[in-house]
Scaffold this active site. Structure first.
Site, PDB file in Angstrom:
ATOM      1  N   ASN A 157      27.001   3.170 -45.380  1.00 28.81           N
ATOM      2  CA  ASN A 157      26.672   1.934 -44.663  1.00 28.81           C
ATOM      3  C   ASN A 157      26.357   2.148 -43.185  1.00 28.81           C
ATOM      4  OD1 ASN A 157      29.473   2.567 -44.540  1.00 28.81           O
ATOM      5  ND2 ASN A 157      29.922   0.518 -43.774  1.00 28.81           N
ATOM      6  N   GLU A 255      40.043   6.164 -44.746  1.00 28.22           N
ATOM      7  CA  GLU A 255      39.678   4.828 -44.243  1.00 28.22           C
ATOM      8  C   GLU A 255      38.934   4.135 -45.368  1.00 28.22           C
ATOM      9  OE1 GLU A 255      37.736   1.866 -43.455  1.00 28.22           O
ATOM     10  OE2 GLU A 255      36.392   3.081 -42.215  1.00 28.22           O
ATOM     11  N   CYS A 288      32.943  -2.447 -43.794  1.00 28.99           N
ATOM     12  CA  CYS A 288      34.306  -2.468 -44.325  1.00 28.99           C
ATOM     13  C   CYS A 288      35.203  -3.420 -43.543  1.00 28.99           C
ATOM     14  CB  CYS A 288      34.898  -1.061 -44.321  1.00 28.99           C
ATOM     15  SG  CYS A 288      34.964  -0.277 -42.698  1.00 28.99           S
ATOM     16  N   GLU A 460      42.887   7.354 -36.790  1.00 25.72           N
ATOM     17  CA  GLU A 460      42.071   8.252 -35.986  1.00 25.72           C
ATOM     18  C   GLU A 460      41.590   7.505 -34.751  1.00 25.72           C
ATOM     19  OE1 GLU A 460      39.234  10.789 -38.010  1.00 25.72           O
ATOM     20  OE2 GLU A 460      40.237  10.428 -39.934  1.00 25.72           O
TER      21      GLU A 460
END
Length: 486
Positions: A157, A255, A288, A460
């Protein structure tokens, strides 16, 4: 297969990049543009052999790169950023053809952020440290040691931006990298390999391999020489990666997906709240972090819905290369079918489409808002990853928080309110890795990023990235016992 294809006038090598050289595979797969369904070209389709070669190259290059002084590693990463900035137009055009995201967004935001990823972690490396401290007269010194070869698996994406969000800190930390881009959008990762080489990155420090997860991904994630794995993508894929890595106890950063809420209270600036809601259609909803569940206080729900419908209906959907376009296509026909399946099942179960609810020509899905949805319904609980939002109402703050937290995910949340005390109360109770108050998608690389629950493992960003990509060491030194005093 041809060694290079031409995309938007830009030559792109379609072979793997392993140990500083291009490597072909006997098999290929077609890379298809979501804009018009045209095949951009055949891409080298790697498997276990290419995975083994890439990891071997990363392993061989690791000692010298790990020993390279921090200042020199930082200089090379800044040179990579320079190379990205010189090729922003080319990178933007290629990525738009490859994944269908807006050309104007690539030019103005995404590709400049790619360069910033390298500059930020290069600079952060030079300040990374911890003050020494004393324990009964003994000195404690904390250091960040490079971990070794890293496998980085990235999504489609925002291909280059999300790849460099991992590549930059991994390289800055002194590690070597095997990057596997998503098979639906592999092209800018190949261009990154060229840019890194031109910037002086030594052979084998960055390797790029292409292919399907089941064919090359498993060989990468199960390899005993891999010391870190970072993955962005779906929960089902993450569970397979975690199982693959378990035999070697390889540390993971994951993630994953989200089903994030946008809470709109009656005291909010309603125009701002509507703007925030419509913004969730960014990148055709293939984000997301998108707040796909809109939760609105009952007393303003009717007015909110009216204003939302008016604003969202004005969005322009079409060719992402056009300046006036607001929404482009979905990435792949499989993704389009998945999105439509979610929507049609929801409509069949009694949901109402305020706007959208249907496909358009090609790989385009109309921006959709569904109401009359149950909290336990599939459309509320599962990630759609397309331009599909749901709208529910709540009576009070307690119900708002309960609905917001009532999914398996916990990636992000957005809150619209005019009451600072309420904002503090609600954000303290929301389960999310990131919470935005009266704003959306404001991200700083200094901040920790990741998700709770099924939205991920680990954080992160800033020092958190170096904590993951390094082996932290504490050296404790006695105050005496030296034979010399120099």
């Amino acid at each position: 297969m041809p060694e290079k294809i031409i995309v938007a006038g830009v030559p792109v090598d379609t072979r793997h990049f392993i140990g500083g050289r291009r490597v072909a595979s006997p098999d290929t797969f077609d890379d298809v543009s979501p804009i018009d369904g045209q095949v951009l070209g055949p891409i080298a389709r790697g498997g276990p052999a290419e995975a083994e070669a890439a990891i071997a190259a990363a392993r061989e290059a690791f000692p010298a790169w790990a020993a390279t002084p921090r200042a020199e590693r930082a200089r090379i990463l800044h040179a990579v950023a320079d190379g990205v900035e010189k090729r922003i137009e080319e990178l933007s055009a290629v990525e738009t053809h490859d994944n269908g995201a807006l050309l104007r967004s690539h030019r103005r935001g995404v590709m400049p952020r790619v360069a910033h990823n390298f500059r930020f972690f290069a600079d952060w490396l030079l300040t990374l440290g911890h003050d020494d401290f004393e324990t009964r007269g003994h000195t404690n010194h904390v250091s960040w040691d490079p971990a070794g070869p890293c496998v980085l698996i990235t999504p489609w994406n925002a291909p280059l931006m999300l790849a460099t969000w991992k590549v930059a800190p991994a390289l800055a930390a002194g590690n070597t990298v095997v990057l596997k881009p998503a098979e639906w959008s592999p092209l800018t990762a190949s261009l990154l390999a060229d840019i890194a080489t031109e910037a002086g990155l030594p052979a084998g420090v960055l390797n790029v391999v292409q292919g399907y997860g089941a064919e090359i991904g498993d060989a990468l994630t199960s390899h005993p020489d891999v010391r870190r794995i970072s993955f962005t993508g779906s929960v089902p894929t993450a569970t397979r990666i975690a199982a693959s890595a378990a035999a070697n106890l390889t540390p993971l950063s994951l993630e994953l997906g989200g089903k994030s809420p946008l809470l709109v209270f009656a005291d909010a600036d309603l125009d701002l709240a509507v703007d925030l809601a419509v913004e969730q259609y960014d990148n055709a909803g293939q984000v997301c972090l998108a707040a796909t569940r809109i939760l609105v206080e009952e007393s303003v729900a009717e007015e909110f819905t009216r204003r939302f419908e008016e604003k969202a209906s004005a969005l322009v959907q079409g060719d992402p290369r056009e300046e006036a376009t607001d929404l482009g296509p979905t990435i792949h026909t499989r993704q389009l079918e998945k999105i439509d399946g979610f929507v049609q099942r929801a409509l069949a179960a009694g949901a109402r489409a305020v706007i959208g609810g249907h496909r358009r020509d090609g790989q385009y899905y109309a921006p959709t808002l569904l109401t009359d949805v149950a909290q336990d319904s599939e459309i509320v609980q599962e990630e759609v990853f397309g331009p599909v939002l749901t709208l529910q109402t709540f009576a009070d703050e307690e119900e708002a928080v309960r609905l917001a937290n009532d999914t398996r995910f916990g990636l992000a949340a957005t809150l619209a309110t005019g009451d600072r005390e309420r904002a503090d109360r609600v954000t303290a109770r929301l389960i999310a890795g990131t919470v935005w108050v009266n704003c959306f998608f404001v991200r700083d690389l200094q901040a920790p990023f990741g998700g709770s629950r099924l939205s991920g493992v680990g954080r992160e960003g800033g020092t958190w990235s170096f904590d993951f990509y390094c082996d932290l060491k504490n050296t404790v030194t006695a105050p005496n016992g030296w034979n010399n005093h120099g």
